[in-house]
Motif scaffolding. Structure first.
Motif, PDB file in Angstrom:
ATOM      1  N   GLY A 159      29.718 -15.980 -11.059  1.00 52.72           N
ATOM      2  CA  GLY A 159      28.690 -16.758 -11.734  1.00 52.72           C
ATOM      3  C   GLY A 159      27.983 -15.883 -12.754  1.00 52.72           C
ATOM      4  N   LEU A 160      27.769 -16.403 -13.952  1.00 55.97           N
ATOM      5  CA  LEU A 160      27.129 -15.639 -15.026  1.00 55.97           C
ATOM      6  C   LEU A 160      26.163 -16.547 -15.771  1.00 55.97           C
ATOM      7  N   GLY A 161      25.077 -15.983 -16.279  1.00 53.65           N
ATOM      8  CA  GLY A 161      24.144 -16.803 -17.030  1.00 53.65           C
ATOM      9  C   GLY A 161      23.212 -15.989 -17.900  1.00 53.65           C
ATOM     10  N   VAL A 162      22.868 -16.566 -19.055  1.00 52.71           N
ATOM     11  CA  VAL A 162      21.889 -15.977 -19.968  1.00 52.71           C
ATOM     12  C   VAL A 162      20.966 -17.093 -20.426  1.00 52.71           C
ATOM     13  N   LEU A 163      19.682 -16.913 -20.214  1.00 50.26           N
ATOM     14  CA  LEU A 163      18.678 -17.877 -20.656  1.00 50.26           C
ATOM     15  C   LEU A 163      17.976 -17.294 -21.874  1.00 50.26           C
ATOM     16  N   LYS A 197      27.703 -24.537  -2.893  1.00 47.98           N
ATOM     17  CA  LYS A 197      27.366 -25.914  -3.260  1.00 47.98           C
ATOM     18  C   LYS A 197      25.892 -26.075  -3.598  1.00 47.98           C
ATOM     19  N   THR A 198      25.055 -25.244  -3.007  1.00 47.68           N
ATOM     20  CA  THR A 198      23.604 -25.359  -3.225  1.00 47.68           C
ATOM     21  C   THR A 198      23.056 -24.204  -4.060  1.00 47.68           C
ATOM     22  N   MET A 199      23.943 -23.419  -4.640  1.00 51.65           N
ATOM     23  CA  MET A 199      23.516 -22.232  -5.395  1.00 51.65           C
ATOM     24  C   MET A 199      23.000 -22.640  -6.778  1.00 51.65           C
ATOM     25  N   PRO A 200      21.733 -22.356  -7.100  1.00 52.28           N
ATOM     26  CA  PRO A 200      21.227 -22.651  -8.444  1.00 52.28           C
ATOM     27  C   PRO A 200      21.893 -21.723  -9.465  1.00 52.28           C
ATOM     28  N   LEU A 205      17.656 -18.391 -11.229  1.00 52.61           N
ATOM     29  CA  LEU A 205      17.162 -17.579 -10.113  1.00 52.61           C
ATOM     30  C   LEU A 205      16.436 -16.339 -10.623  1.00 52.61           C
ATOM     31  N   ILE A 206      17.042 -15.664 -11.584  1.00 49.96           N
ATOM     32  CA  ILE A 206      16.438 -14.437 -12.116  1.00 49.96           C
ATOM     33  C   ILE A 206      15.152 -14.758 -12.865  1.00 49.96           C
ATOM     34  N   ASP A 207      15.139 -15.875 -13.587  1.00 42.59           N
ATOM     35  CA  ASP A 207      13.935 -16.289 -14.305  1.00 42.59           C
ATOM     36  C   ASP A 207      12.789 -16.566 -13.338  1.00 42.59           C
ATOM     37  N   GLN A 208      13.118 -16.998 -12.123  1.00 47.05           N
ATOM     38  CA  GLN A 208      12.106 -17.282 -11.100  1.00 47.05           C
ATOM     39  C   GLN A 208      11.683 -16.032 -10.330  1.00 47.05           C
ATOM     40  N   GLY A 209      12.313 -14.890 -10.650  1.00 47.44           N
ATOM     41  CA  GLY A 209      11.937 -13.648  -9.991  1.00 47.44           C
ATOM     42  C   GLY A 209      12.773 -13.294  -8.778  1.00 47.44           C
ATOM     43  N   THR A 210      13.860 -14.025  -8.535  1.00 46.75           N
ATOM     44  CA  THR A 210      14.744 -13.710  -7.414  1.00 46.75           C
ATOM     45  C   THR A 210      15.450 -12.387  -7.677  1.00 46.75           C
ATOM     46  N   THR A 211      15.459 -11.480  -6.725  1.00 45.71           N
ATOM     47  CA  THR A 211      16.068 -10.166  -6.911  1.00 45.71           C
ATOM     48  C   THR A 211      17.580 -10.250  -6.677  1.00 45.71           C
ATOM     49  N   PRO A 212      18.344  -9.280  -7.191  1.00 43.90           N
ATOM     50  CA  PRO A 212      19.782  -9.258  -6.925  1.00 43.90           C
ATOM     51  C   PRO A 212      20.110  -9.250  -5.432  1.00 43.90           C
ATOM     52  N   GLU A 213      19.343  -8.506  -4.640  1.00 44.22           N
ATOM     53  CA  GLU A 213      19.617  -8.497  -3.195  1.00 44.22           C
ATOM     54  C   GLU A 213      19.389  -9.877  -2.594  1.00 44.22           C
ATOM     55  N   GLU A 214      18.347 -10.567  -3.036  1.00 44.17           N
ATOM     56  CA  GLU A 214      18.097 -11.918  -2.536  1.00 44.17           C
ATOM     57  C   GLU A 214      19.204 -12.874  -2.953  1.00 44.17           C
ATOM     58  N   ILE A 215      19.752 -12.680  -4.164  1.00 46.18           N
ATOM     59  CA  ILE A 215      20.873 -13.516  -4.610  1.00 46.18           C
ATOM     60  C   ILE A 215      22.088 -13.285  -3.719  1.00 46.18           C
TER      61      ILE A 215
END
Length: 295
Positions: A159-163, A197-200, A205-215
């Protein structure tokens, strides 16, 4: 500086890597002055390269991802080291396209789908390992997943993303990679499928402050994941004046003489960081004389 972590399930059936590459992608946009759709495309590719580089074992090992899909972006290249640090380049950073049918940046339209993804691993051996697979979507994450399935036969989800913000700078960027290890427990596979299936979106996630370990823990939820290791990758270009001089020395004498006599010197620009190296007429003469003395 980014943050990259790797977690493994308690039974050793699978591992997950997750990366916050926001600072890295901001540097990509600053260096290349890329438009939003190119920032998203090149940022995704660089994030994938960073994660894949981190999976290399040797300190000096490198991995190069090259996508050439026939789109207006031209070739996209990202090169990463085993600590996850990465550099990236695109032929045309000034591409502007309308949003796609989903109202999102049209990365597929910029990259194109008529071409291939090449993965080059330089492990310090006589020849690098080269794998190549057709581009399946041009969205990059799906193409990385397909590469692992076709070229390496490793069950993988990427999974990859850039906002990109309104001021055209990256607001959040990152990625993840989940791989099954040999003889993975079927229950582990089922759990990961349900988690996906439920993964945002990872950029959300990163924009919301979720850390890599939490991901990673979201990806491996229910499987008692343990933190395996972590790194702080950055955008890093390893060009230098001495390296450029070695490249000039590899040219034939006629080419060097033309630069000396007609251009009275030369300027070489690094595609990855835009650093410019100037060589005077006298310095070119020195390179020519040294080349002649070496036969």
């Amino acid at each position: 500086m980014g943050k990259l972590v790797r977690c493994i399930t308690n039974d050793g059936s699978a591992f997950a890597c997750a990366l916050n590459s926001t600072d890295i992608v901001r540097e990509i946009q600053r260096i290349h002055q890329s438009m939003p759709v190119i920032t998203a495309a090149l940022g995704r590719l660089a994030s994938a390269a960073s994660i894949m580089g981190y999976l290399l074992k040797g300190e000096k090992d490198t991995i190069t991802l090259r996508m050439k899909g026939g789109g207006p972006a031209g070739s996209l290249i990202a090169v990463a080291r085993s600590n996850g640090s990465v550099k990236a380049y695109v032929d045309n950073p000034a591409v502007e396209l309308p949003l796609n049918s989903m109202g999102k940046l049209d990365v597929r339209g910029a990259v194109g789908t008529e071409g291939s993804l090449s993965v080059i691993r330089d492990l310090g051996l006589k020849e690098p390992y080269v794998g190549q697979t057709p581009i399946v979507s041009g969205e990059i994450a799906e193409d990385i997943t397909s590469y692992y399935a076709l070229s390496e036969q490793i069950p993988t989800v990427c999974g990859l993303g850039v906002l990109v913000d309104r001021d055209l700078t990256p607001r959040a960027a990152g990625g993840f990679l989940v791989q099954l290890l040999p003889f993975a427990d079927p229950a582990c596979i089922t759990a990961i499928e349900e988690n996906m299936k439920t993964m945002p979106p990872v950029s959300s996630l990163i924009d919301q402050g979720t850390t890599p370990e939490e991901i990673c823990r979201l990806l491996l939820r229910g499987l008692d994941p343990d933190l395996l290791d972590e790194s702080s990758p950055a955008y890093h270009c390893d060009c230098s004046r001495s390296r450029v001089e070695r490249t000039l020395s590899s040219l034939n004498l006629q080419e060097l003489a033309e630069m000396r006599d007609e251009d009275h010197g030369c300027e070489v620009c690094c595609h990855f960081c835009e650093t410019r190296y100037t060589f005077t007429q006298g310095e070119l003469e020195h390179i020519i004389a040294r080349k002649q003395s070496q036969g």
